[in-house]
Design a protein around this motif. Structure first.
Motif, PDB file in Angstrom:
ATOM      1  N   TYR A  66      43.880 -17.227  42.403  1.00  0.00           N
ATOM      2  CA  TYR A  66      43.071 -18.426  42.218  1.00  0.00           C
ATOM      3  C   TYR A  66      41.613 -18.035  42.065  1.00  0.00           C
ATOM      4  O   TYR A  66      41.113 -17.127  42.728  1.00  0.00           O
ATOM      5  N   GLU A  76      53.098 -15.874  39.303  1.00  0.00           N
ATOM      6  CA  GLU A  76      54.267 -14.985  39.240  1.00  0.00           C
ATOM      7  C   GLU A  76      53.868 -13.602  38.748  1.00  0.00           C
ATOM      8  O   GLU A  76      54.446 -13.065  37.800  1.00  0.00           O
ATOM      9  N   GLU A  82      52.730 -28.209  45.309  1.00  0.00           N
ATOM     10  CA  GLU A  82      53.324 -26.882  45.339  1.00  0.00           C
ATOM     11  C   GLU A  82      54.572 -26.856  44.472  1.00  0.00           C
ATOM     12  O   GLU A  82      55.433 -27.734  44.559  1.00  0.00           O
ATOM     13  N   ARG A 119      57.809 -24.330  42.979  1.00  0.00           N
ATOM     14  CA  ARG A 119      58.557 -23.139  43.323  1.00  0.00           C
ATOM     15  C   ARG A 119      58.471 -22.117  42.196  1.00  0.00           C
ATOM     16  O   ARG A 119      58.598 -22.468  41.011  1.00  0.00           O
ATOM     17  N   GLY A 120      58.269 -20.848  42.571  1.00  0.00           N
ATOM     18  CA  GLY A 120      58.253 -19.783  41.596  1.00  0.00           C
ATOM     19  C   GLY A 120      59.611 -19.595  40.939  1.00  0.00           C
ATOM     20  O   GLY A 120      60.644 -19.875  41.551  1.00  0.00           O
ATOM     21  N   SER A 121      59.630 -19.109  39.705  1.00  0.00           N
ATOM     22  CA  SER A 121      60.872 -18.921  38.964  1.00  0.00           C
ATOM     23  C   SER A 121      61.820 -17.992  39.716  1.00  0.00           C
ATOM     24  O   SER A 121      61.445 -16.882  40.089  1.00  0.00           O
ATOM     25  N   TYR A 144      62.494 -18.477  46.202  1.00  0.00           N
ATOM     26  CA  TYR A 144      62.601 -19.495  47.244  1.00  0.00           C
ATOM     27  C   TYR A 144      61.236 -20.014  47.678  1.00  0.00           C
ATOM     28  O   TYR A 144      61.157 -20.913  48.505  1.00  0.00           O
ATOM     29  N   TYR A 145      60.185 -19.441  47.108  1.00  0.00           N
ATOM     30  CA  TYR A 145      58.853 -19.673  47.649  1.00  0.00           C
ATOM     31  C   TYR A 145      57.976 -20.473  46.696  1.00  0.00           C
ATOM     32  O   TYR A 145      58.131 -20.422  45.487  1.00  0.00           O
ATOM     33  N   TYR A 146      57.020 -21.168  47.284  1.00  0.00           N
ATOM     34  CA  TYR A 146      56.202 -22.126  46.559  1.00  0.00           C
ATOM     35  C   TYR A 146      54.750 -21.672  46.461  1.00  0.00           C
ATOM     36  O   TYR A 146      54.271 -20.885  47.280  1.00  0.00           O
ATOM     37  N   TYR A 147      54.077 -22.205  45.442  1.00  0.00           N
ATOM     38  CA  TYR A 147      52.660 -21.930  45.271  1.00  0.00           C
ATOM     39  C   TYR A 147      51.961 -23.205  44.818  1.00  0.00           C
ATOM     40  O   TYR A 147      52.586 -24.122  44.310  1.00  0.00           O
ATOM     41  N   MET A 148      50.639 -23.277  45.009  1.00  0.00           N
ATOM     42  CA  MET A 148      49.857 -24.449  44.647  1.00  0.00           C
ATOM     43  C   MET A 148      49.476 -24.394  43.171  1.00  0.00           C
ATOM     44  O   MET A 148      48.845 -23.412  42.737  1.00  0.00           O
ATOM     45  N   ASP A 149      49.850 -25.422  42.426  1.00  0.00           N
ATOM     46  CA  ASP A 149      49.487 -25.422  41.013  1.00  0.00           C
ATOM     47  C   ASP A 149      48.480 -26.506  40.645  1.00  0.00           C
ATOM     48  O   ASP A 149      47.782 -26.380  39.647  1.00  0.00           O
TER      49      ASP A 149
END
Lengths: 109, 124
Positions: free
Chosen positions: A35, A49, B100, B102-104, B107-112
């Protein structure tokens, strides 16, 4: 507890390549995200990713990850890239704890 | 276009409760693909994750704050809220809400998507 480690500051001249690193034990197994936060603003996603660039983010931004180290590279840094940069990932031990690196202040001058 | 807007008191007294709301517009909070999170930033310092919630009610909290934090959802109003009890000056800062994703294959998430943030000062 899980931590992500970044250098506090990086400084480059305009047109040079800036590299910001992020180290974490789980990075071989889990994605890292980056970020950008300009002064007084909300963070903006610039890499997701490990290597992908969201729409609207300039091509000079790229990401890589190898072993326990991830790197954000800004090729041909511009004055407007001056900001704080944070890496982000998740503790993969099952508790779903989200973790930010301590942040790196990028100076371009 | 999805937008998030934080709101709440800008000043909270020590030992009292901080309460903030994040209003979601341009999309439904009742989407199983997303979590909704709170993040804060003390003055001059870095970002700290507070906690995240799914509209189903599933929540995850930062262990360092877990004893004082509650995050709830109100699907009828398309918003989620943050409650932080027994605040001290160390809770002063800018509070952000975020979506948030989920990544491709993950199991985990990120803020978009982030809100602009709201400043909270803890002071008597």
């Amino acid at each position: 507890s899980y931590e992500l480690t970044q250098p506090p500051s990086v400084s480059v001249s305009p047109g040079q390549t800036a590299r910001i690193t992020c180290s974490g034990d789980a990075l071989p197994k889990i994605y890292v995200y980056w970020y950008r936060q300009r002064s007084g603003q909300a963070p903006v996603l610039v890499i997701y990713e490990d290597t992908k660039r969201p729409s609207g983010i300039p091509e000079r931004f790229s990401g890589s990850s190898s072993g326990t180290m991830a790197t954000l590279t800004i090729s041909g840094a511009q004055v407007e890239d001056e900001a704080d940069y944070y890496c982000f990932s998740t503790d993969n031990t099952g508790n779903q704890r989200r973790v930010f690196g301590g942040g790196t202040k990028l100076t371009v001058l | 276009q999805l937008q998030l807007q934080e709101s709440g008191p800008g000043l909270v007294r020590p030992s009292e409760t901080l309460s903030l709301i994040c209003t979601v517009s341009g999309g439904s909070i009742r989407n199983s693909d997303y979590y909704w999170g709170w993040i804060r930033q003390p003055p001059g310092k870095g970002l700290e994750w507070i906690g995240s919630l799914h509209y189903s009610g599933n929540t995850f909290y930062n262990p360092s704050l877990k004893s004082r934090v509650t995050i709830l959802v109100d699907t009828s109003k398309n918003l989620f809220s943050l409650r932080l009890d027994s605040v001290t000056a160390a809770d002063t800062g800018v509070y952000f809400c975020a979506r948030e994703l989920r990544g491709s294959g993950s199991y985990y998430y990120y803020m978009d998507v982030w809100g602009k943030g709201t400043t909270v000062t803890v002071s008597s």
